[in-house]
Design a protein around this motif. Structure first.
Motif, PDB file in Angstrom:
ATOM      1  N   ALA A   1      -6.131   5.770  24.024  1.00  0.00           N
ATOM      2  CA  ALA A   1      -7.359   6.918  23.817  1.00  0.00           C
ATOM      3  C   ALA A   1      -8.314   5.917  23.007  1.00  0.00           C
TER       4      ALA A   1
ATOM      5  N   ILE B   1      -5.062  13.580  19.052  1.00  0.00           N
ATOM      6  CA  ILE B   1      -4.836  12.618  20.102  1.00  0.00           C
ATOM      7  C   ILE B   1      -3.958  13.549  21.038  1.00  0.00           C
ATOM      8  N   PHE B   2      -2.890  14.506  20.709  1.00  0.00           N
ATOM      9  CA  PHE B   2      -2.235  15.324  21.679  1.00  0.00           C
ATOM     10  C   PHE B   2      -3.268  15.978  22.596  1.00  0.00           C
TER      11      PHE B   2
ATOM     12  N   LEU C   1      -6.396  15.007  23.139  1.00  0.00           N
ATOM     13  CA  LEU C   1      -6.811  14.105  24.225  1.00  0.00           C
ATOM     14  C   LEU C   1      -5.947  13.756  25.425  1.00  0.00           C
TER      15      LEU C   1
ATOM     16  N   LEU D   1       4.249  10.366  21.318  1.00  0.00           N
ATOM     17  CA  LEU D   1       2.982  10.574  22.079  1.00  0.00           C
ATOM     18  C   LEU D   1       1.772  10.035  21.124  1.00  0.00           C
ATOM     19  N   SER D   2       2.230   9.976  19.925  1.00  0.00           N
ATOM     20  CA  SER D   2       1.253   9.483  18.905  1.00  0.00           C
ATOM     21  C   SER D   2       0.663   7.973  19.340  1.00  0.00           C
TER      22      SER D   2
ATOM     23  N   MET E   1      -9.972   3.495  25.341  1.00  0.00           N
ATOM     24  CA  MET E   1     -10.905   4.272  26.402  1.00  0.00           C
ATOM     25  C   MET E   1     -12.450   4.816  25.830  1.00  0.00           C
TER      26      MET E   1
ATOM     27  N   MET F   1       2.458   2.530   9.361  1.00  0.00           N
ATOM     28  CA  MET F   1       2.563   3.293   8.068  1.00  0.00           C
ATOM     29  C   MET F   1       3.459   4.597   8.263  1.00  0.00           C
ATOM     30  N   VAL F   2       2.934   5.418   9.250  1.00  0.00           N
ATOM     31  CA  VAL F   2       3.554   6.681   9.511  1.00  0.00           C
ATOM     32  C   VAL F   2       4.705   6.780  10.384  1.00  0.00           C
TER      33      VAL F   2
ATOM     34  N   LEU G   1      -3.028   0.620  11.713  1.00  0.00           N
ATOM     35  CA  LEU G   1      -2.296   0.685  10.285  1.00  0.00           C
ATOM     36  C   LEU G   1      -1.412   1.942  10.198  1.00  0.00           C
ATOM     37  N   ARG G   2      -1.886   3.028  10.679  1.00  0.00           N
ATOM     38  CA  ARG G   2      -1.218   4.204  10.585  1.00  0.00           C
ATOM     39  C   ARG G   2       0.153   4.359  11.633  1.00  0.00           C
TER      40      ARG G   2
ATOM     41  N   GLY H   1      -2.541   4.079  -0.549  1.00  0.00           N
ATOM     42  CA  GLY H   1      -1.670   4.016   0.519  1.00  0.00           C
ATOM     43  C   GLY H   1      -0.951   5.276   1.019  1.00  0.00           C
TER      44      GLY H   1
ATOM     45  N   LEU I   1       0.863  -1.370  -0.027  1.00  0.00           N
ATOM     46  CA  LEU I   1       0.006   0.073  -0.038  1.00  0.00           C
ATOM     47  C   LEU I   1       1.056   1.200   0.253  1.00  0.00           C
ATOM     48  N   VAL I   2       2.002   1.013   0.628  1.00  0.00           N
ATOM     49  CA  VAL I   2       2.856   2.388   0.665  1.00  0.00           C
ATOM     50  C   VAL I   2       3.792   2.214  -0.596  1.00  0.00           C
TER      51      VAL I   2
ATOM     52  N   LEU J   1      -7.603   1.337  11.265  1.00  0.00           N
ATOM     53  CA  LEU J   1      -6.846   2.307  10.807  1.00  0.00           C
ATOM     54  C   LEU J   1      -5.873   3.002  11.594  1.00  0.00           C
ATOM     55  N   HIS J   2      -6.113   2.828  12.942  1.00  0.00           N
ATOM     56  CA  HIS J   2      -4.894   3.613  13.864  1.00  0.00           C
ATOM     57  C   HIS J   2      -3.952   2.749  13.730  1.00  0.00           C
TER      58      HIS J   2
ATOM     59  N   THR K   1      -3.003  13.087  14.657  1.00  0.00           N
ATOM     60  CA  THR K   1      -2.228  13.048  15.908  1.00  0.00           C
ATOM     61  C   THR K   1      -2.724  14.295  16.795  1.00  0.00           C
TER      62      THR K   1
ATOM     63  N   ILE L   1      -1.918   8.039   4.257  1.00  0.00           N
ATOM     64  CA  ILE L   1      -0.904   8.314   5.037  1.00  0.00           C
ATOM     65  C   ILE L   1      -0.988   9.851   5.479  1.00  0.00           C
TER      66      ILE L   1
ATOM     67  N   THR M   1      -0.085   7.242  22.059  1.00  0.00           N
ATOM     68  CA  THR M   1      -1.178   7.304  23.344  1.00  0.00           C
ATOM     69  C   THR M   1      -2.483   6.902  22.641  1.00  0.00           C
ATOM     70  N   ARG M   2      -2.566   6.953  21.250  1.00  0.00           N
ATOM     71  CA  ARG M   2      -4.090   6.491  20.707  1.00  0.00           C
ATOM     72  C   ARG M   2      -4.400   5.185  21.042  1.00  0.00           C
TER      73      ARG M   2
END
Lengths: 681, 77
Positions: A582, B64-65, B67, A575-576, A585, A646-647, A642-643, B50, A344-345, A639-640, B61, B54, A578-579
């Motif tokens: 989240a 999320i910060f 949150l 910090l990303s 939750m 990928m990211v 996967l992200r 893909g 995909l990437v 999705l998260h 993000t 991205i 922490t999802r």
């Protein structure tokens, strides 16, 4: 497993008299990735011409595809399978032409009928308008001194037309019809007056008698034509049934012939020989060499590069067309299903780590951690297993794989970590929201604590809405570990491409930067958030600062100000993660609210557990609301997670842009190859 | 009017709400433009899915910060 499979470059040389056998053999070994020959690349060689059978096959393929389009054979039409030998003999005995004659006969009839219906419809429309004027059709023509003009107008022109015979038929919904009989010399002035009224002429058909009679006849003709068309459509359907197997199979067979016949256009040819440059997996070189040399007379296989190395300079030393090596990803059966996510990437380069294995480990794990509920996990596992069993489409298989393995992780986390099913803990605990949150012990009225004692943390499991601080910390630590793996991979990639010294210069700085920022932020968080004093955190703070300074010193020379500007990004990436907490939750919050609505509010409103209706309504509502959360879980958790791969992860080390290894081979769906047919017999 | 209860807790709750709400708006604004461009790109060439995804999820993000700040505000402070 980590790197794409090792490749070797070979050159196949043979005489043109044996080219067809060579092409057959090349397809049979299924391991040769052709390197396209470029014009003037080698002196004395040029691009070849298609094999003699190719033009005829192309012509037949065109005919077959045209017939498929006309008869309505689509990619999804279910058809039978025909053995290769049988379809070949059918094609060579001019079956394509015979079927074409049969099909064209019916199609011509259909086209004629369609044309006739169009003409009749146009005449019908005109006659409908003409029938509003009570004048026989033959009276509109045949005069020497009078000219007749018939048409539609927007407004009544009678008052403006003096000295003419005017018939006007006003209509409520537009299309007022007018017939004007004027002297020949007045024609221009009458036409200009009429055009001011929005005149649009109607062609009078060459029919005698009243327009109404003519209209009735046209309608009869139209009905007859439509009946004929229906019969022809039935004939076409019968033809489709009769020939669909042949058409699909012959399309496949002819495509294969055309594909094989055009191979000379991609390879180097001299007057008497052909030369094929190709990539072959190193492990298969001997096999390919033996197969080709023994099966095809006058053919010699030379191994030019025994094994292509992974360094960049090694590739750059080569001629341009030999620089890019195709990447053959070497993953096991399970991990292979995750290659879709990598692709995909982009396709990994030959000189870099294939991230599929990392995705295969972490994607389902993160998915499971975010879902973390036995009640949602079981349907995920069932759906994923069913999907993997029935579907062959790569998109659906990728989704089914994530659901299956993600479901297993979700079960593990849900049972052993959160101790939770459908948003409720199995056992009651003191950290539950009083009066709102329920547990399965409370709902079912049985004691489950002895079973879970010692299995799950705290005996009741981690509360997604209670142990928030712990889950946040856990997410951050997972993020640090995940990103550290990414940094290691990045170093490894640079090492195999340029050697350790260069790799350390290029990527080492960022490893220090990453460690430094993590230590600094750890210390700051301990002081500001956890309320610790400054002294115990002095060491990590100082160490972190030293690492960051080392990073800046190493990177500033070649990256400039970016060496400083990209430092906060490291913390952003951590910090990303922490999802992970989240998303869990958010789902727990929704489940808490829905459970309260279904099992408390609605149940009590309708009469409590004594009422059967109340129980049924509560259970139905409970199921529906949890279905909503479950569906959202696919999107959000899927999705998260996967992200994050990928990211956050792949951005650190993955370049991509490789060429996929695509060996010459024949794929048969609608025909059975001779070898297979013999085996089946 | 006399304020009842703990004013500090109320202010933290407002702060947490603002943190999530404003970052959500920010994410939405960023994703709006990226999403439109991504759909355009995918329509042209499906293989860009893909990469488009991205770019599409990058601004997530931010929320999320927000949150994290909200959670820290409510549960830790």
């Amino acid at each position: 497993m980590l790197l794409p499979e090792s490749m070797s470059r070979i050159v196949i040389v043979g005489t043109k008299t044996h080219m067809d056998e060579a092409i057959e053999a090349i397809y049979a070994v299924k391991a040769i990735h052709l390197i396209d020959h470029t014009v003037d690349a080698d002196e004395g060689f040029s691009l070849g011409t298609p094999r003699p059978y190719s033009p005829k096959a192309s012509e037949r393929l065109l005919k077959v595809r045209a017939m498929e389009k006309d008869l309505g054979v689509t990619a999804t039409t279910a058809t039978g399978v025909i053995p290769e030998e049988e379809i070949k003999s059918q094609i060579s005995s001019d079956s394509v032409e015979l079927v074409e004659d049969e099909v064209m006969l019916v199609l011509d009839k259909r086209n004629d009928l369609n044309q006739r219906i169009t003409e009749l419809n146009a005449t019908k429309k005109n006659l409908e308008l003409l029938s509003k004027i009570d004048v026989d059709l033959e009276l509109y023509s045949g005069y020497r001194s009078i000219v007749a003009m018939v048409g539609t107008v927007d407004e009544d022109p009678t008052s403006a037309l003096q000295g003419c015979e005017v018939f006007f038929s006003p209509e409520k919904k537009g299309d007022n019809v007018v017939a004007v009989f004027a002297k020949v010399e007045d024609k221009d002035s009458v036409l200009s007056t009429l055009s001011e009224c929005g005149f649009s002429e109607i062609a009078v058909p060459p029919i005698e008698g009243s327009a109404l009679n003519a209209l009735a006849k046209v309608e009869r003709d139209l009905a007859a034509c439509e009946a004929d068309l229906e019969n022809v459509s039935k004939d076409i359907e019968a033809l489709l049934e009769k020939h669909k197997d042949f058409l699909k199979a012959s399309e496949e067979e002819l495509s294969i012939e055309v594909q094989k016949g055009e191979i000379p256009l991609r390879i180097a040819n001299s007057d008497y020989t052909f030369v094929i440059d190709a990539w072959v997996p190193t492990a298969k070189v001997e096999l390919v060499k033996n197969e080709l040399e023994t099966k095809v007379e006058g053919t010699y296989v030379e191994v030019v590069e025994e094994k292509r190395g992974r360094t960049i300079h090694e590739a750059e030393e080569q001629e341009e067309r030999f620089q890019t090596v195709p990447s053959k990803l070497s993953n096991g059966q399970c991990v292979k299903e995750f290659e879709y996510c990598t692709k995909l990437v982009s396709v990994p380069k030959y000189q870099e780590i294939d991230p599929t294995i990392l995705i295969a480990i972490f994607l389902p794990m993160f998915f499971g951690l975010m879902v973390g509920d036995v009640g949602y996990a079981i349907p995920f596992i069932i759906l994923g297993a069913y999907g993997l069993k029935v579907t062959h489409h790569k998109d659906w298989r990728a989704i089914a794989t994530v659901l299956f393995f993600g479901g297993i992780w979700a079960f593990i986390f849900g049972f052993f970590f959160f101790g939770e099913c459908l948003g409720m803990h199995f056992c009651s605990s003191s950290h539950m929201v009083e009066g709102i949150e329920q547990s399965w012990e409370m709902v079912l009225g049985v004691e489950l604590s002895p079973i879970f004692e010692g299995i799950v943390p705290y005996g009741t499991g981690i509360g997604k809405l209670f142990h928030v601080g712990f889950l946040l910390k856990l997410s951050v630590y997972i993020g640090i570990a995940h990103l550290a793996i990414g940094r290691v991979c990045s170093m490894y990639n640079a090492t195999i491409q340029h050697g350790f010294k260069e790799a350390f210069k290029e990527k080492g700085g960022w490893v220090f930067g990453f460690a430094g920022m993590v230590l600094i932020c750890y210390a700051i968080a301990m002081i500001l958030v956890m309320g610790q004093s400054f002294e115990p955190n002095l060491i990590p703070l100082a160490l972190g600062a030293v690492f960051v300074i080392i990073e800046i010193a190493m990177n500033f020379k070649h990256e400039g100000i970016q060496a400083i500007l990209e430092l906060p990004g490291i913390i952003g990436n951590v910090l990303s993660y922490t999802r992970l907490a989240a998303i869990g939750m958010s789902k727990a919050g929704m489940a808490l609210a829905f459970n309260y609505i279904a099992l408390d509010m609605v149940l009590n409103m309708l009469g409590g557990t004594e009422s059967i209706v109340a129980i049924i309504v509560a259970v139905l509502l409970f199921s529906f609301l949890h279905l909503v959360i479950w569906t959202l879980a696919i999107l959000s958790a899927g999705l998260h997670s996967l992200r994050l791969q990928m990211v956050e992860l792949m951005n650190i080390f993955f370049d991509g842009g490789g060429t996929e290894y695509n060996p010459l081979k024949i794929k048969r769906n609608k025909t059975i190859s001779n070898a297979k047919a013999t085996k089946e017999v | 009017m006399v304020l009842e209860g703990d004013v500090g807790a109320g202010l933290i709750a407002i702060g947490a709400g603002l943190a999530v709400g404003l970052t959500g708006l920010g994410t939405g604004m960023a994703e709006k433009d990226i999403g439109a461009a991504a759909v355009g790109a995918i329509t042209e060439d499906l293989s860009l899915f893909g990469k488009a995804m991205i770019f599409m999820v990058l601004p997530e993000t931010i929320v999320i910060f927000g949150l994290v700040i909200a959670i820290l505000g409510i549960f830790v402070m």
